[in-house]
Motif scaffolding. Structure first.
Motif, PDB file in Angstrom:
ATOM      1  N   THR A 124      46.525  35.773  39.699  1.00 58.39           N
ATOM      2  CA  THR A 124      46.306  37.040  39.007  1.00 58.39           C
ATOM      3  C   THR A 124      44.885  37.548  39.239  1.00 58.39           C
ATOM      4  O   THR A 124      43.920  36.780  39.189  1.00 58.39           O
ATOM      5  CB  THR A 124      46.539  36.874  37.492  1.00 58.39           C
ATOM      6  OG1 THR A 124      47.792  36.229  37.282  1.00 58.39           O
ATOM      7  CG2 THR A 124      46.546  38.218  36.794  1.00 58.39           C
ATOM      8  N   LEU A 125      44.769  38.843  39.457  1.00 62.01           N
ATOM      9  CA  LEU A 125      43.458  39.438  39.715  1.00 62.01           C
ATOM     10  C   LEU A 125      42.570  39.449  38.472  1.00 62.01           C
ATOM     11  O   LEU A 125      43.038  39.602  37.349  1.00 62.01           O
ATOM     12  CB  LEU A 125      43.618  40.876  40.210  1.00 62.01           C
ATOM     13  CG  LEU A 125      44.231  41.072  41.595  1.00 62.01           C
ATOM     14  CD1 LEU A 125      44.309  42.561  41.910  1.00 62.01           C
ATOM     15  CD2 LEU A 125      43.452  40.332  42.673  1.00 62.01           C
ATOM     16  N   GLY A 126      41.285  39.278  38.730  1.00 61.26           N
ATOM     17  CA  GLY A 126      40.247  39.569  37.760  1.00 61.26           C
ATOM     18  C   GLY A 126      39.303  40.553  38.426  1.00 61.26           C
ATOM     19  O   GLY A 126      39.749  41.416  39.187  1.00 61.26           O
ATOM     20  N   SER A 127      37.995  40.408  38.173  1.00 55.34           N
ATOM     21  CA  SER A 127      37.018  41.289  38.808  1.00 55.34           C
ATOM     22  C   SER A 127      35.715  40.544  39.057  1.00 55.34           C
ATOM     23  O   SER A 127      35.451  39.504  38.436  1.00 55.34           O
ATOM     24  CB  SER A 127      36.742  42.518  37.935  1.00 55.34           C
ATOM     25  OG  SER A 127      37.827  43.421  37.978  1.00 55.34           O
ATOM     26  N   VAL A 128      34.920  41.104  39.946  1.00 48.19           N
ATOM     27  CA  VAL A 128      33.602  40.547  40.264  1.00 48.19           C
ATOM     28  C   VAL A 128      32.560  41.664  40.175  1.00 48.19           C
ATOM     29  O   VAL A 128      32.773  42.772  40.682  1.00 48.19           O
ATOM     30  CB  VAL A 128      33.584  39.924  41.676  1.00 48.19           C
ATOM     31  CG1 VAL A 128      32.178  39.441  42.038  1.00 48.19           C
ATOM     32  CG2 VAL A 128      34.587  38.785  41.767  1.00 48.19           C
ATOM     33  N   ASN A 129      31.459  41.346  39.528  1.00 48.61           N
ATOM     34  CA  ASN A 129      30.329  42.265  39.366  1.00 48.61           C
ATOM     35  C   ASN A 129      30.689  43.515  38.573  1.00 48.61           C
ATOM     36  O   ASN A 129      30.325  44.647  38.940  1.00 48.61           O
ATOM     37  CB  ASN A 129      29.706  42.627  40.724  1.00 48.61           C
ATOM     38  CG  ASN A 129      28.800  41.526  41.237  1.00 48.61           C
ATOM     39  OD1 ASN A 129      28.220  40.770  40.453  1.00 48.61           O
ATOM     40  ND2 ASN A 129      28.684  41.421  42.551  1.00 48.61           N
ATOM     41  N   VAL A 130      31.403  43.295  37.476  1.00 48.02           N
ATOM     42  CA  VAL A 130      31.606  44.331  36.465  1.00 48.02           C
ATOM     43  C   VAL A 130      30.969  43.836  35.165  1.00 48.02           C
ATOM     44  O   VAL A 130      30.795  42.628  34.977  1.00 48.02           O
ATOM     45  CB  VAL A 130      33.099  44.635  36.243  1.00 48.02           C
ATOM     46  CG1 VAL A 130      33.731  45.168  37.520  1.00 48.02           C
ATOM     47  CG2 VAL A 130      33.849  43.407  35.726  1.00 48.02           C
ATOM     48  N   PRO A 131      30.593  44.728  34.244  1.00 47.03           N
ATOM     49  CA  PRO A 131      30.089  44.271  32.952  1.00 47.03           C
ATOM     50  C   PRO A 131      31.147  43.445  32.231  1.00 47.03           C
ATOM     51  O   PRO A 131      32.339  43.769  32.283  1.00 47.03           O
ATOM     52  CB  PRO A 131      29.802  45.580  32.204  1.00 47.03           C
ATOM     53  CG  PRO A 131      29.693  46.619  33.265  1.00 47.03           C
ATOM     54  CD  PRO A 131      30.620  46.193  34.361  1.00 47.03           C
ATOM     55  N   LEU A 132      30.707  42.378  31.574  1.00 48.78           N
ATOM     56  CA  LEU A 132      31.656  41.568  30.819  1.00 48.78           C
ATOM     57  C   LEU A 132      30.989  40.981  29.579  1.00 48.78           C
ATOM     58  O   LEU A 132      29.764  40.933  29.467  1.00 48.78           O
ATOM     59  CB  LEU A 132      32.267  40.465  31.689  1.00 48.78           C
ATOM     60  CG  LEU A 132      31.361  39.492  32.455  1.00 48.78           C
ATOM     61  CD1 LEU A 132      30.716  38.473  31.542  1.00 48.78           C
ATOM     62  CD2 LEU A 132      32.172  38.782  33.532  1.00 48.78           C
TER      63      LEU A 132
END
Length: 240
Positions: free
Chosen positions: A148-156
């Motif tokens: 499943t996709l997540g994200s990289v280099n986004v605010p978290l």
């Protein structure tokens, strides 16, 4: 548009503070930096080091994960630069062992200095042997999948703190604190000032001067009602 915790995104270009500036924060340490920025940015106490006597600082590469799925770690490695710190959080609570020695090997090859994660990790002894510092929520052998996709280099949100890619991460035995990149210069000045003041106090304490006098506590204590007596007998006489 609200990018917080958004999935399916990889941001390639991240503004980082100058390496020389980033490196100073490791010497200051978490407690000093936290105080220097008015007690802000401290990750929850659940994020603990799996080793001792390590003090690091670096620029954040953020990784948003789906619970039980570590696919985005592999995506994130490509975006890392020397001096970076991987900051990882799942979209909901999960203690699975997302990270182990193979991923650490890949990160070390890219010059990444540490992992900070509101997650479980495994291979903890091997990670210590590798001298790859980790601060995590748990140590747990349960494995993960890659689906499943997540994200990289986004605010978290990681352990109660908002982290933007490129923020400065400081970690040691006391925990982890985040320094917003935009305020790094002013916080560096405040931290150095605090270090200088504390060194002066340390020297005075070592020479025998009392904290009561250094911090000018005596008059305030008296106003609060503190009393001195010479013995318990005097105290008992005074209570009659």
């Amino acid at each position: 548009m609200n990018h917080l915790n958004q999935k399916g995104i990889v941001v390639r270009n991240v503004d980082r503070a100058a390496a020389e500036l980033v490196s100073r924060f490791a010497a200051y340490g978490v407690a000093t930096v936290h105080e220097a920025q008015q007690r802000q940015g401290l990750l929850d106490r659940r994020i603990r080091p799996i080793q001792q006597a390590k003090s690091i600082s670096g620029s954040a590469v953020t990784v948003l994960l789906t619970p039980g799925d570590n696919w985005m770690f592999h995506v994130a490695v490509e975006q890392c630069q020397p001096g970076d710190v991987l900051v990882v959080a799942p979209t909901s609570e999960c203690h699975d062992g997302f990270f182990g020695d193979l991923l650490a090997t890949s990160l070390k090859a890219r010059g990444v200095v540490a992992l900070i994660g509101d997650i479980g990790i495994r291979d903890s002894q091997t990670l210590r042997d590798m001298n790859f510092p980790v601060w995590s929520r748990a140590v747990y052998a349960q494995g993960t999948v890659k689906e499943t996709l997540g994200s990289v280099n986004v605010p978290l949100l990681c352990a109660g703190q908002l982290v933007y890619p490129g923020d400065i991460v400081v970690a040691d035995d006391d925990g982890v604190v985040i320094v917003p990149r935009a305020h790094a210069e002013s916080i560096n000045i405040a931290a150095q000032k605090r270090v200088d003041i504390e060194e002066n106090k340390r020297q005075r304490l070592a020479e025998g001067e009392l904290g009561l006098d250094i911090y000018q506590m005596r008059s305030t204590l008296l106003r609060k009602g503190l009393r001195y007596v010479d013995s318990l007998e005097d105290l008992e006489k005074g209570s009659l």
